[in-house]
Design an enzyme around this catalytic site. Structure first.
Site, PDB file in Angstrom:
ATOM      1  N   ALA A 341      55.370 -39.068  21.554  1.00  0.00           N
ATOM      2  CA  ALA A 341      55.840 -39.597  20.048  1.00  0.00           C
ATOM      3  C   ALA A 341      55.231 -38.666  19.000  1.00  0.00           C
ATOM      4  O   ALA A 341      54.069 -38.288  19.205  1.00  0.00           O
ATOM      5  CB  ALA A 341      55.317 -41.093  20.167  1.00  0.00           C
ATOM      6  N   HIS A 436      65.250 -61.090  21.875  1.00  0.00           N
ATOM      7  CA  HIS A 436      65.963 -61.479  20.538  1.00  0.00           C
ATOM      8  C   HIS A 436      65.049 -62.043  19.417  1.00  0.00           C
ATOM      9  O   HIS A 436      64.475 -62.978  20.067  1.00  0.00           O
ATOM     10  CB  HIS A 436      67.490 -62.058  20.673  1.00  0.00           C
ATOM     11  CG  HIS A 436      68.147 -62.144  19.414  1.00  0.00           C
ATOM     12  ND1 HIS A 436      68.734 -60.729  18.827  1.00  0.00           N
ATOM     13  CD2 HIS A 436      68.369 -62.796  18.657  1.00  0.00           C
ATOM     14  CE1 HIS A 436      69.269 -60.973  17.874  1.00  0.00           C
ATOM     15  NE2 HIS A 436      69.072 -62.436  17.782  1.00  0.00           N
TER      16      HIS A 436
HETATM   17  P1  NDP Z   1      53.473 -26.961  18.074  1.00  0.00           P
HETATM   18  O1  NDP Z   1      53.851 -26.087  19.002  1.00  0.00           O
HETATM   19  O2  NDP Z   1      54.531 -28.418  18.153  1.00  0.00           O
HETATM   20  O3  NDP Z   1      54.390 -26.597  16.635  1.00  0.00           O
HETATM   21  C1  NDP Z   1      53.970 -25.255  16.083  1.00  0.00           C
HETATM   22  C2  NDP Z   1      54.728 -25.144  14.958  1.00  0.00           C
HETATM   23  O4  NDP Z   1      54.038 -23.880  14.024  1.00  0.00           O
HETATM   24  C3  NDP Z   1      56.014 -24.788  15.251  1.00  0.00           C
HETATM   25  O5  NDP Z   1      57.113 -25.421  14.153  1.00  0.00           O
HETATM   26  C4  NDP Z   1      56.256 -23.177  15.061  1.00  0.00           C
HETATM   27  O6  NDP Z   1      57.755 -22.901  14.941  1.00  0.00           O
HETATM   28  C5  NDP Z   1      55.484 -22.873  14.139  1.00  0.00           C
HETATM   29  N1  NDP Z   1      54.654 -21.593  14.152  1.00  0.00           N
HETATM   30  C6  NDP Z   1      54.104 -21.212  15.144  1.00  0.00           C
HETATM   31  N2  NDP Z   1      53.601 -19.830  14.817  1.00  0.00           N
HETATM   32  C7  NDP Z   1      53.869 -19.833  13.671  1.00  0.00           C
HETATM   33  C8  NDP Z   1      53.745 -18.486  12.593  1.00  0.00           C
HETATM   34  N3  NDP Z   1      53.019 -17.288  13.117  1.00  0.00           N
HETATM   35  N4  NDP Z   1      54.191 -18.487  11.534  1.00  0.00           N
HETATM   36  C9  NDP Z   1      54.924 -19.886  10.887  1.00  0.00           C
HETATM   37  N5  NDP Z   1      55.258 -20.647  11.741  1.00  0.00           N
HETATM   38  C10 NDP Z   1      54.419 -20.652  13.172  1.00  0.00           C
HETATM   39  O7  NDP Z   1      52.036 -27.131  17.519  1.00  0.00           O
HETATM   40  P2  NDP Z   1      51.417 -27.987  16.783  1.00  0.00           P
HETATM   41  O8  NDP Z   1      50.280 -27.045  16.224  1.00  0.00           O
HETATM   42  O9  NDP Z   1      52.041 -28.849  15.772  1.00  0.00           O
HETATM   43  O10 NDP Z   1      50.735 -29.039  18.029  1.00  0.00           O
HETATM   44  C11 NDP Z   1      50.162 -28.486  18.970  1.00  0.00           C
HETATM   45  C12 NDP Z   1      50.305 -29.260  20.140  1.00  0.00           C
HETATM   46  O11 NDP Z   1      49.427 -30.589  20.217  1.00  0.00           O
HETATM   47  C13 NDP Z   1      51.603 -30.020  20.317  1.00  0.00           C
HETATM   48  O12 NDP Z   1      52.733 -28.998  21.100  1.00  0.00           O
HETATM   49  C14 NDP Z   1      51.402 -31.197  21.277  1.00  0.00           C
HETATM   50  O13 NDP Z   1      51.497 -30.851  22.578  1.00  0.00           O
HETATM   51  C15 NDP Z   1      49.874 -31.474  20.800  1.00  0.00           C
HETATM   52  N6  NDP Z   1      50.144 -32.624  19.833  1.00  0.00           N
HETATM   53  C16 NDP Z   1      50.783 -33.927  20.232  1.00  0.00           C
HETATM   54  C17 NDP Z   1      50.838 -34.989  19.390  1.00  0.00           C
HETATM   55  C18 NDP Z   1      51.337 -36.060  19.674  1.00  0.00           C
HETATM   56  O14 NDP Z   1      51.502 -36.354  20.882  1.00  0.00           O
HETATM   57  N7  NDP Z   1      51.747 -36.966  18.877  1.00  0.00           N
HETATM   58  C19 NDP Z   1      50.289 -34.770  17.961  1.00  0.00           C
HETATM   59  C20 NDP Z   1      49.820 -33.422  17.579  1.00  0.00           C
HETATM   60  C21 NDP Z   1      49.457 -32.275  18.480  1.00  0.00           C
HETATM   61  P3  NDP Z   1      58.834 -22.757  15.741  1.00  0.00           P
HETATM   62  O15 NDP Z   1      59.228 -23.877  15.999  1.00  0.00           O
HETATM   63  O16 NDP Z   1      59.668 -21.856  14.833  1.00  0.00           O
HETATM   64  O17 NDP Z   1      58.097 -21.707  16.952  1.00  0.00           O
END
Ligand code: NDP
Length: 457
Positions: A341, A436
């Protein structure tokens, strides 16, 4: 050959502590090294403080809703970050102590220092002492990665957010994933003027297409200044602010910038490569389904393996490891169906299994899709709609996926995940009597598919 310990765990986060505690419970002699605070990312600088901040940030909309429910004078007043932070710090201290106690009461030993691997059965602590163990478990998690642009060291990462002494007046959040969406939502709710810059055209890549659309719309609706197809290229100090240059040539100034641009496995300087442990391209420890590396005595669980980077997954991997190695009950985790989520506000986006894009690509799927204004917020005048989807295999009738955008969607997906993991069919959902009035009842009352994606010819 005799060893100092049966198991040495590196990392005191969710996966490491679970593996260590369960192994000790089976009678193994276990030690664990943690260089920072016991509890790791989830407890100290992730899920737990984040969720508490979400609760704090949702107060203003509860007050808004109260107006619609006959409380015309309800008002939130000003949010006090110092007051909230004092309570948060106390809660994290309590949880850290509980993690420490839980393991020590099970008979484990904690070394509060950094450890690195120096051989198949040996680790070296920061004080230079060496310890031998029959098995080594690497559970060091991941760390936030900055985007590698000029001046990015001036920006914060998610870890820093929980340590702030005061809230910024105006903040830029960079990224479009879990952390960016959740923190933009939180900061906005706490009254911070929040800008979110994302390089793509729709937030939350990989999630259901309609869910992504809805989160993007909601983000704008709550007042986050969403700037899509835009990336910062340079950060500079500008008096007591930060000046950001974007790739479209524009500039803007903020009190603070937070990078939520992904996380990387925390393997640097851990001695793994020197010890012959195979690492993948992102530095992740390569493991098989038993979480075993190419060195038979060395295992790894959690984010450091970059499989499904979620706390409950790390916990389950750690528990399975302990059951297998010390509990005489071999088991491993099936990563193919894991619910998650994203805690945006007021509606969360929750998901298990197939998304609509995957249904289109695979074909042979019926999509049951409902949108409605939930009773509670509709009564208070909100136009917010819930989305619920079930993705159903046309031949077997199995429910392959469920996507929910709505209040407490995380709570709903947890319960929907049980029948879906068990292999429930759409007809199993249909013969379940509704509760409900609830939002979740719609999961068992969708009768006609909204559309059908046929198999490619
Ligand atoms: P994510 O992988 O979810 O998102 C990273 C974001 O950063 C993406 O939108 C990506 O873009 C962007 N990005 C990556 N590299 C660059 C760059 N060089 N320049 C600009 N934008 C960039 O990572 P998060 O850091 O948000 O979270 C890490 C992990 O932690 C998640 O994948 C999840 O597994 C876990 N997590 C889970 C949560 C939960 O369960 N509620 C809450 C928080 C974290 P693009 O999509 O275009 O690649």
């Amino acid at each position: 050959m005799s060893f100092d310990y049966d198991l040495f765990v590196i990392g005191g986060g969710s996966g490491g502590v679970r593996a260590a505690r369960i192994s000790a419970g089976y009678g193994a002699k276990v030690a664990l090294a943690e260089e920072s605070r016991m509890g790791g990312t989830c407890v100290i600088r992730g899920c737990v403080p984040k969720k508490l901040m979400i609760f704090a940030a949702s107060t203003p909309e509860m007050i808004d809703e109260a107006h619609g429910y006959g409380w015309p004078d309800a008002m939130a007043g000003a949010f006090s970050w110092p007051a909230f932070k004092a309570s948060l710090d106390a809660e994290l201290d309590r949880l850290e102590a509980a993690y420490t106690r839980g393991f020590e009461n099970a008979g484990g030993t904690i070394y509060h220092q950094r450890a690195r691997v120096v051989g198949p059965h040996e680790v070296e602590l920061a004080d230079g002492s060496r310890i031998s163990a029959k098995h080594i478990l690497v559970a060091v998690g991941g760390r936030p990665q900055r985007p590698g642009i000029e001046g990015d060291e001036l920006g914060m990462i998610s870890d820093d957010l929980f340590l702030m002494e005061k809230l910024p007046r105006r903040v830029l959040v960079v990224g479009g994933g879990f952390i960016a969406c959740e923190f933009a939502t939180i900061l906005n709710g706490l009254g911070v003027e929040t800008v979110l810059a994302y390089r793509g055209d729709k937030l939350l890549r990989g999630f259901d297409r309609d869910g992504r659309e809805l989160v993007t719309g909601q983000m704008r609706g709550i007042g986050v200044d969403l700037r899509l197809n835009l990336s910062p290229v340079r950060l500079e100090r500008d008096a007591d602010m930060l000046r950001i240059s974007y790739d479209d040539g524009s500039e803007d100034r903020y009190d603070a910038v937070m990078f939520a641009t992904g996380r990387r496995p925390n393997t640097a300087g851990l001695g793994l490569e020197e010890a012959g442990v195979a690492l993948g391209p992102a530095g992740e420890v390569v493991v098989d389904e038993w979480s075993q590396t190419n060195i038979p005595s060395i295992y790894a669980v959690g984010d450091v393996t970059d499989r499904v980077n979620l706390t409950p997954v790390a916990i389950r991997e750690g528990h399975s490891f302990a059951d297998t190695i010390f509990g005489d009950t071999p088991r491993y985790l099936d990563h193919s169906l894991v619910a998650s989520a994203v805690y945006t506000r007021p509606h969360e986006l929750a998901s298990i299994g197939m998304t609509e894009d995957e249904a289109i690509a695979r074909g042979g799927v019926e999509v049951y899709d409902t949108r409605f204004r939930p009773m509670r917020s509709a009564f208070a005048g909100s136009e917010m709609r819930v989305m619920m989807k079930l993705l159903v295999d046309i031949d077997t009738r199995r429910v392959l996926g469920c996507q929910i955008f709505g209040p407490e969607a995380g709570e709903m997906i947890q319960l929907a995940a049980i029948p879906i993991t068990m292999g429930a069919t759409k007809e199993d959902f249909d013969r379940t009597v509704a509760v409900h009035p609830t939002i979740a009842e719609e999961l068992v009352t969708m009768r006609q598919p909204a559309r059908r994606h046929d198999r490619p010819a």
